[in-house]
Enzyme design. Structure first.
Site, PDB file in Angstrom:
ATOM      1  N   GLY A  68      -3.465  33.152   6.058  1.00 57.46           N
ATOM      2  CA  GLY A  68      -4.169  34.431   6.149  1.00 57.46           C
ATOM      3  C   GLY A  68      -3.400  35.458   6.957  1.00 57.46           C
ATOM      4  N   THR A  69      -2.771  35.031   8.031  1.00 58.51           N
ATOM      5  CA  THR A  69      -2.059  35.977   8.901  1.00 58.51           C
ATOM      6  C   THR A  69      -0.960  36.687   8.116  1.00 58.51           C
ATOM      7  OG1 THR A  69      -2.496  34.552  10.794  1.00 58.51           O
ATOM      8  CG2 THR A  69      -0.732  36.182  11.052  1.00 58.51           C
ATOM      9  N   GLN A 165     -12.521  34.101   5.939  1.00 56.93           N
ATOM     10  CA  GLN A 165     -13.683  33.274   6.313  1.00 56.93           C
ATOM     11  C   GLN A 165     -14.727  33.207   5.215  1.00 56.93           C
ATOM     12  OE1 GLN A 165     -13.985  31.246   8.772  1.00 56.93           O
ATOM     13  NE2 GLN A 165     -12.402  31.913  10.215  1.00 56.93           N
ATOM     14  N   CYS A 302      -7.581  32.062  22.265  1.00 59.27           N
ATOM     15  CA  CYS A 302      -6.185  32.495  22.128  1.00 59.27           C
ATOM     16  C   CYS A 302      -5.378  31.287  21.688  1.00 59.27           C
ATOM     17  CB  CYS A 302      -5.616  32.941  23.467  1.00 59.27           C
ATOM     18  SG  CYS A 302      -6.618  34.149  24.281  1.00 59.27           S
TER      19      CYS A 302
HETATM   20  N1  PLP Z   1      -8.339  36.269   9.241  1.00 56.50           N
HETATM   21  C1  PLP Z   1      -9.453  35.678   9.715  1.00 56.50           C
HETATM   22  C2  PLP Z   1     -10.766  36.367   9.596  1.00 56.50           C
HETATM   23  C3  PLP Z   1      -9.367  34.426  10.333  1.00 56.50           C
HETATM   24  O1  PLP Z   1     -10.473  33.848  10.824  1.00 56.50           O
HETATM   25  C4  PLP Z   1      -8.106  33.804  10.435  1.00 56.50           C
HETATM   26  C5  PLP Z   1      -7.959  32.494  11.120  1.00 56.50           C
HETATM   27  O2  PLP Z   1      -8.617  32.232  12.108  1.00 56.50           O
HETATM   28  C6  PLP Z   1      -6.992  34.451   9.900  1.00 56.50           C
HETATM   29  C7  PLP Z   1      -7.148  35.679   9.313  1.00 56.50           C
HETATM   30  C8  PLP Z   1      -5.631  33.837   9.951  1.00 56.50           C
HETATM   31  O3  PLP Z   1      -5.510  32.854   8.959  1.00 56.50           O
HETATM   32  P1  PLP Z   1      -4.338  31.726   9.083  1.00 56.50           P
HETATM   33  O4  PLP Z   1      -4.770  30.800  10.154  1.00 56.50           O
HETATM   34  O5  PLP Z   1      -4.341  31.083   7.726  1.00 56.50           O
HETATM   35  O6  PLP Z   1      -3.077  32.445   9.353  1.00 56.50           O
END
Ligand code: PLP
Length: 359
Positions: A68-69, A165, A302
């Site tokens: 996601g990041t 999410q 964190c």
């Molecule tokens: N966006 C949201 C709303 C999240 O809760 C998270 C992870 O906690 C992320 C992005 C990041 O996803 P990833 O852990 O796959 O990089």
């Protein structure tokens, strides 16, 4: 241990494990032209198709990422170039960091974006990119994305929606949402960690963070992580677990001992509950519950493992109590017996810590 921290990482679904084990047996690189390469490519494209269709999108507009990041970062880079950034106040750090310097869109007491304020900001000079998440990771609060998208369209703005999410917890349809792009991550929905996707509604010019060999039509260089992608595809299309009654049973029991449910009046994910215990530090709550055998999270953790004040609860007006919340997030494996055990432990913990606060 009873695991109630699915929003940090959902338990792996057996279908994902099986799909990954099978994919690990394929030696080919999806970019190779020989038979083994073609077999790997066929699995990758079938996976792309399955994931895209689970969110109402076309497979050719889906780019595999490391999670996601990266999907959020890629979206902001590609869609935001030359645009003003308007960013929801309760976005995940994946978006907040990538959009540093952007204008912050306020939320109301329930954590829902203020649409009138969005419209006011959209009237200002210059094209904008709006980043607004579908469901919040700490509170589960669902934003009115379709209404926000309509405003964006009316003012020539683009909309990126972090749906990390929401995957596996509520229906997602990129067309119905009206977003230009959405970010997904497999591990919040029972797939493997370290894989995700940026899904776009149409063809946008590539703006890679990693150029490399031009894989993913130039959007992301590097050989794709095929086993993880196969595991990701295996969890798409699984019906969301029916968690609502369990979530609300915990919420009512927590209120009996003085907790406040963050975003209670808003539409929320059925698996997510953010419980604020006024005046009691989140880390004390976490440690007490951990010792009692329950894995939950503070509002925000964190990467260092330290508990910080939640920017989400601060934006919702919780003030000093923004450091007094824990998040309970139910897994597909959660059952009623675990819920009853958690309630007993939570009530004991809350009574004890609230009493010691006054002595
Ligand atoms: N966006 C949201 C709303 C999240 O809760 C998270 C992870 O906690 C992320 C992005 C990041 O996803 P990833 O852990 O796959 O990089």
């Amino acid at each position: 241990m009873i695991y109630l921290d699915a929003n940090s990482g959902e338990m792996l679904r057996p279908s994902a494990r099986e799909a990954m084990l099978a994919a690990w047996e394929l030696p080919g690189n999806p970019s190779s032209v020989h038979q083994a390469g073609r077999a790997a490519r066929a699995l990758m494209e079938a996976s792309r198709e399955a994931i895209a269709s689970a969110v109402g999108a076309q497979a050719r507009y889906l780019v595999f990422t490391s999670g996601g990041t990266e999907a959020d970062g890629l979206a902001l880079r590609a869609m935001g170039s030359g645009r003003r950034l308007l960013v929801g106040a309760t976005e995940h750090d994946a978006v907040r960091t990538a959009a540093a310097g952007g204008e912050v869109l306020p939320v109301d007491r329930n954590g829902v974006v203020r649409l009138a304020e969005l419209e006011r900001r959209l009237r200002a000079e210059g094209p904008a990119l709006v980043a607004l998440m579908l469901a919040n990771n700490e509170t589960g609060v669902v934003h009115p994305i379709a209404a926000a998208a309509e405003l964006c369209r009316a003012h020539g703005a683009r909309l990126h929606t972090d749906a990390v999410q929401a995957l596996g917890r509520m229906p997602i349809d990129i067309g119905a949402l009206g977003a230009d792009s959405i970010a997904l991550s497999a591990h919040k929905a029972g797939g493997p960690k370290g894989t995700g996707a940026l899904v776009m509604a149409e063809d946008f010019p590539a703006a890679p963070l990693i150029a490399g060999g031009g894989q993913e039509k130039g959007w992301r260089g590097g050989t794709q992580n095929l086993p993880a992608i196969a595991g990701f595809a295996a969890i798409c299309g699984v019906a969301p677990p029916d968690h609502l009654a369990m979530r609300d049973r915990i919420g009512e029991a927590a209120k009996e001992v003085g907790a406040i449910i963050a975003g209670e009046q808003a539409e929320r994910l059925p698996n997510t509950l953010c419980l604020v215990l006024p005046g009691v530090r989140a880390d004390l709550q976490l440690i007490t519950l951990d010792l009692a055998g329950f894995a939950v999270s503070a509002g925000a953790a964190c990467s260092s493992g330290k508990v910080a004040k939640s920017h989400v609860l601060e934006a919702m007006g919780f003030g000093a109590d923004a450091g007094s919340a824990i998040r309970v997030s139910l897994s597909w494996q959660t059952d009623q017996a675990q819920i009853e055990q958690f309630i007993a432990a939570y009530q004991t913990m809350a009574r004890r810590l609230l009493r010691s606060k006054h002595t």
